[in-house]
Design an enzyme around this catalytic site. Structure first.
Site, PDB file in Angstrom:
ATOM      1  N   ARG A 167      43.559  31.879  36.400  1.00 40.59           N
ATOM      2  CA  ARG A 167      43.447  30.382  36.908  1.00 40.59           C
ATOM      3  C   ARG A 167      42.744  29.197  35.832  1.00 40.59           C
ATOM      4  NH1 ARG A 167      39.538  32.079  41.475  1.00 40.59           N
ATOM      5  NH2 ARG A 167      38.919  32.935  39.592  1.00 40.59           N
ATOM      6  N   LYS A 200      39.501  29.067  29.665  1.00 41.02           N
ATOM      7  CA  LYS A 200      39.503  30.356  29.422  1.00 41.02           C
ATOM      8  C   LYS A 200      40.721  31.033  28.727  1.00 41.02           C
ATOM      9  CE  LYS A 200      37.551  32.354  32.982  1.00 41.02           C
ATOM     10  NZ  LYS A 200      37.156  33.313  33.977  1.00 41.02           N
ATOM     11  N   SER A 211      42.529  36.953  30.639  1.00 38.41           N
ATOM     12  CA  SER A 211      41.773  35.989  29.808  1.00 38.41           C
ATOM     13  C   SER A 211      40.233  36.268  29.916  1.00 38.41           C
ATOM     14  CB  SER A 211      41.846  34.432  30.692  1.00 38.41           C
ATOM     15  OG  SER A 211      41.327  34.730  31.900  1.00 38.41           O
ATOM     16  N   SER A 212      39.973  37.493  30.352  1.00 33.74           N
ATOM     17  CA  SER A 212      38.525  38.081  30.170  1.00 33.74           C
ATOM     18  C   SER A 212      38.584  39.539  30.565  1.00 33.74           C
ATOM     19  CB  SER A 212      37.979  37.328  31.567  1.00 33.74           C
ATOM     20  OG  SER A 212      36.607  37.872  31.450  1.00 33.74           O
ATOM     21  N   GLY A 213      37.355  40.039  30.292  1.00 32.41           N
ATOM     22  CA  GLY A 213      36.996  41.515  30.621  1.00 32.41           C
ATOM     23  C   GLY A 213      37.929  42.415  30.085  1.00 32.41           C
ATOM     24  N   LYS A 257      40.286  47.674  47.054  1.00 33.54           N
ATOM     25  CA  LYS A 257      40.676  48.734  45.791  1.00 33.54           C
ATOM     26  C   LYS A 257      41.437  50.074  46.452  1.00 33.54           C
ATOM     27  CE  LYS A 257      39.537  46.177  42.502  1.00 33.54           C
ATOM     28  NZ  LYS A 257      40.442  45.772  41.494  1.00 33.54           N
ATOM     29  N   SER A 309      42.574  49.550  39.771  1.00 30.41           N
ATOM     30  CA  SER A 309      41.745  49.587  40.971  1.00 30.41           C
ATOM     31  C   SER A 309      40.148  49.701  40.535  1.00 30.41           C
ATOM     32  CB  SER A 309      42.005  50.881  41.656  1.00 30.41           C
ATOM     33  OG  SER A 309      41.246  51.240  42.783  1.00 30.41           O
ATOM     34  N   TYR A 367      34.836  44.824  48.889  1.00 29.82           N
ATOM     35  CA  TYR A 367      35.348  45.119  47.523  1.00 29.82           C
ATOM     36  C   TYR A 367      35.986  46.467  47.566  1.00 29.82           C
ATOM     37  CZ  TYR A 367      36.018  46.156  42.421  1.00 29.82           C
ATOM     38  OH  TYR A 367      36.243  46.377  41.212  1.00 29.82           O
TER      39      TYR A 367
HETATM   40  N1  NAP Z   1      33.734  45.311  35.538  1.00 28.08           N
HETATM   41  C1  NAP Z   1      33.686  46.399  36.229  1.00 28.08           C
HETATM   42  O1  NAP Z   1      32.653  46.927  36.184  1.00 28.08           O
HETATM   43  C2  NAP Z   1      35.045  46.891  36.844  1.00 28.08           C
HETATM   44  C3  NAP Z   1      34.909  48.168  37.395  1.00 28.08           C
HETATM   45  C4  NAP Z   1      35.981  48.566  38.115  1.00 28.08           C
HETATM   46  C5  NAP Z   1      37.015  47.822  38.383  1.00 28.08           C
HETATM   47  N2  NAP Z   1      37.002  46.508  37.789  1.00 28.08           N
HETATM   48  C6  NAP Z   1      38.225  45.763  37.867  1.00 28.08           C
HETATM   49  O2  NAP Z   1      38.807  45.296  36.688  1.00 28.08           O
HETATM   50  C7  NAP Z   1      39.523  44.124  36.760  1.00 28.08           C
HETATM   51  C8  NAP Z   1      39.425  43.096  35.800  1.00 28.08           C
HETATM   52  O3  NAP Z   1      37.702  42.832  36.189  1.00 28.08           O
HETATM   53  P1  NAP Z   1      36.897  42.468  34.844  1.00 28.08           P
HETATM   54  O4  NAP Z   1      35.650  43.104  35.023  1.00 28.08           O
HETATM   55  O5  NAP Z   1      37.486  42.602  33.679  1.00 28.08           O
HETATM   56  O6  NAP Z   1      36.448  40.867  35.392  1.00 28.08           O
HETATM   57  P2  NAP Z   1      36.448  39.543  34.461  1.00 28.08           P
HETATM   58  O7  NAP Z   1      35.906  39.664  33.245  1.00 28.08           O
HETATM   59  O8  NAP Z   1      35.868  38.617  35.516  1.00 28.08           O
HETATM   60  O9  NAP Z   1      38.207  39.063  34.679  1.00 28.08           O
HETATM   61  C9  NAP Z   1      38.630  38.625  35.680  1.00 28.08           C
HETATM   62  C10 NAP Z   1      40.017  38.164  35.326  1.00 28.08           C
HETATM   63  O10 NAP Z   1      40.655  37.993  36.417  1.00 28.08           O
HETATM   64  C11 NAP Z   1      41.133  36.374  36.627  1.00 28.08           C
HETATM   65  N3  NAP Z   1      41.125  36.224  38.262  1.00 28.08           N
HETATM   66  C12 NAP Z   1      40.326  36.339  39.020  1.00 28.08           C
HETATM   67  N4  NAP Z   1      40.678  35.773  40.332  1.00 28.08           N
HETATM   68  C13 NAP Z   1      42.048  35.289  40.070  1.00 28.08           C
HETATM   69  C14 NAP Z   1      43.012  34.721  40.552  1.00 28.08           C
HETATM   70  N5  NAP Z   1      42.920  34.508  42.144  1.00 28.08           N
HETATM   71  N6  NAP Z   1      44.112  34.496  40.151  1.00 28.08           N
HETATM   72  C15 NAP Z   1      44.576  34.688  38.824  1.00 28.08           C
HETATM   73  N7  NAP Z   1      43.535  35.138  38.147  1.00 28.08           N
HETATM   74  C16 NAP Z   1      42.332  35.498  38.812  1.00 28.08           C
HETATM   75  C17 NAP Z   1      39.894  35.858  35.805  1.00 28.08           C
HETATM   76  O11 NAP Z   1      40.228  34.473  35.355  1.00 28.08           O
HETATM   77  P3  NAP Z   1      40.238  33.072  36.254  1.00 28.08           P
HETATM   78  O12 NAP Z   1      38.796  33.149  36.974  1.00 28.08           O
HETATM   79  O13 NAP Z   1      40.143  32.011  35.152  1.00 28.08           O
HETATM   80  O14 NAP Z   1      41.285  33.030  37.238  1.00 28.08           O
HETATM   81  C18 NAP Z   1      39.582  36.808  34.575  1.00 28.08           C
HETATM   82  O15 NAP Z   1      40.782  36.597  33.838  1.00 28.08           O
HETATM   83  C19 NAP Z   1      39.482  43.770  38.282  1.00 28.08           C
HETATM   84  O16 NAP Z   1      40.365  44.034  38.895  1.00 28.08           O
HETATM   85  C20 NAP Z   1      38.007  44.559  38.577  1.00 28.08           C
HETATM   86  O17 NAP Z   1      38.117  44.754  39.928  1.00 28.08           O
HETATM   87  C21 NAP Z   1      35.878  46.135  37.044  1.00 28.08           C
END
Ligand code: NAP
Length: 275
Positions: A42, A46, A19-21, A167, A149, A163
């Site tokens: 969740r 969103k 739903s995001s990112g 990962k 990761s 964190y």
């Molecule tokens: N952004 C970065 O810089 C970055 C860099 C490296 C890796 N990552 C990894 O990439 C992945 C996506 O991150 P993002 O940056 O796209 O984050 P984001 O935009 O905050 O999206 C996170 C998503 O995970 C869902 N989520 C979080 N906790 C959850 C739970 N307990 N159960 C079900 N859904 C859950 C959120 O929806 P709800 O809150 O509604 O549940 C949302 O859809 C993550 O694993 C993150 O660690 C991100």
């Protein structure tokens, strides 16, 4: 002129965190390549918003997009959501586990609850989702499992003591599973995204110690679309490690060799911030 061949026509992709990112950006590319989607997260509002955006990108009327509310850290909830998704949209060709959280801080200032929750969501949330799709993938003898990761899953970073280990754990899981699932026709990939401009990064920046901010500022911030394109390319070309860009590629291939140099470089940055 032949007709365009859609890469994921009528394939069912299940995306936690869809739903995001990064998860939503991958979902958008998949729907534009003909996939049926189940996105899981969740927050219902969103999810509905994301579903509306994805519906608008469908390339044919047969495509279906499901939005399912579940907490990946609760085994029963995520297992049931995936069961429902498979019952409605059929064989899960692809699972992408993008649901994740990141709460940076100084080690002793991060609460025990945050350490636990980070492991529950990032590591066990991924593990539960994989266990939920595997019986169906094994029955059909095919499937792609893509774990998300982080660059922080290749090297431990100042401020990421909750964190980074979660990962790293995903890397251990992906590396162990790869060989076990290959003979069953199931491909495993692990993605090491760099800093990506998503709501998670915005939230992280609120609690990042200044030292962590200074260290992460040395690397380029990617768009979720750029990372999503690298993930799609990685799936199509059956890459095990998907490391978007030169920095992540070097880190993936050479992290042990680079460690002394990186430690020296990051220590210099920390020293500068402290003075
Ligand atoms: N952004 C970065 O810089 C970055 C860099 C490296 C890796 N990552 C990894 O990439 C992945 C996506 O991150 P993002 O940056 O796209 O984050 P984001 O935009 O905050 O999206 C996170 C998503 O995970 C869902 N989520 C979080 N906790 C959850 C739970 N307990 N159960 C079900 N859904 C859950 C959120 O929806 P709800 O809150 O509604 O549940 C949302 O859809 C993550 O694993 C993150 O660690 C991100």
């Amino acid at each position: 002129m032949g007709q365009k061949q859609y890469k994921f026509n009528q394939q069912h992709a299940i995306i936690t965190g869809g739903s995001s990112g990064i998860g939503k950006a991958v979902a958008k590319l998949l729907v534009q390549e003909g996939a049926n989607l189940s996105i899981i997260a969740r927050n219902k509002a969103k999810l509905d918003q994301a579903r509306t955006e994805l519906q608008a990108l469908k390339i044919n009327s047969q495509q279906s997009i499901l939005a399912l509310a579940a907490d990946v850290a609760k085994e029963e909830e995520i297992t049931q959501a995936i069961k429902n998704a498979i019952a409605k949209l059929g064989h899960p060709h692809i699972l992408i586990t993008s649901a994740g959280i990141a709460i940076p801080g100084y080690f002793m200032e991060i609460t025990r609850a945050v350490f636990n929750r980070t492991m529950e969501v990032n590591y066990f949330g991924t593990l539960y989702a994989i266990r939920a799709v595997l019986p169906a993938m094994e029955r059909e003898g095919k499937g792609n499992i893509v774990l998300i990761s982080s660059g922080a899953g290749l090297i431990g970073l100042y401020g990421y003591s909750a964190y980074s280990p979660s990962k790293f754990a995903l890397r251990g899981l992906a590396e162990s599973l790869r060989g076990e699932l290959k003979p069953k026709g199931i491909k495993v990939s692990i993605v090491y995204p760099p800093d990506t401009d998503t709501p998670q990064l915005v939230a992280e920046n609120k609690t990042k110690p200044p030292e962590t901010k200074a260290i992460t500022a040395t690397a380029e911030t990617w768009s979720p679309e750029g990372v999503a394109q690298a993930i799609i390319k990685g799936i199509v070309t059956s890459q095990f490690a998907i490391a978007p860009g030169l920095e992540m590629t070097l880190l993936d291939r050479l992290h042990s060799i680079l460690r002394p140099v990186l430690n020296w470089y990051f220590d210099k940055i920390v020293e500068k911030v402290k003075n």
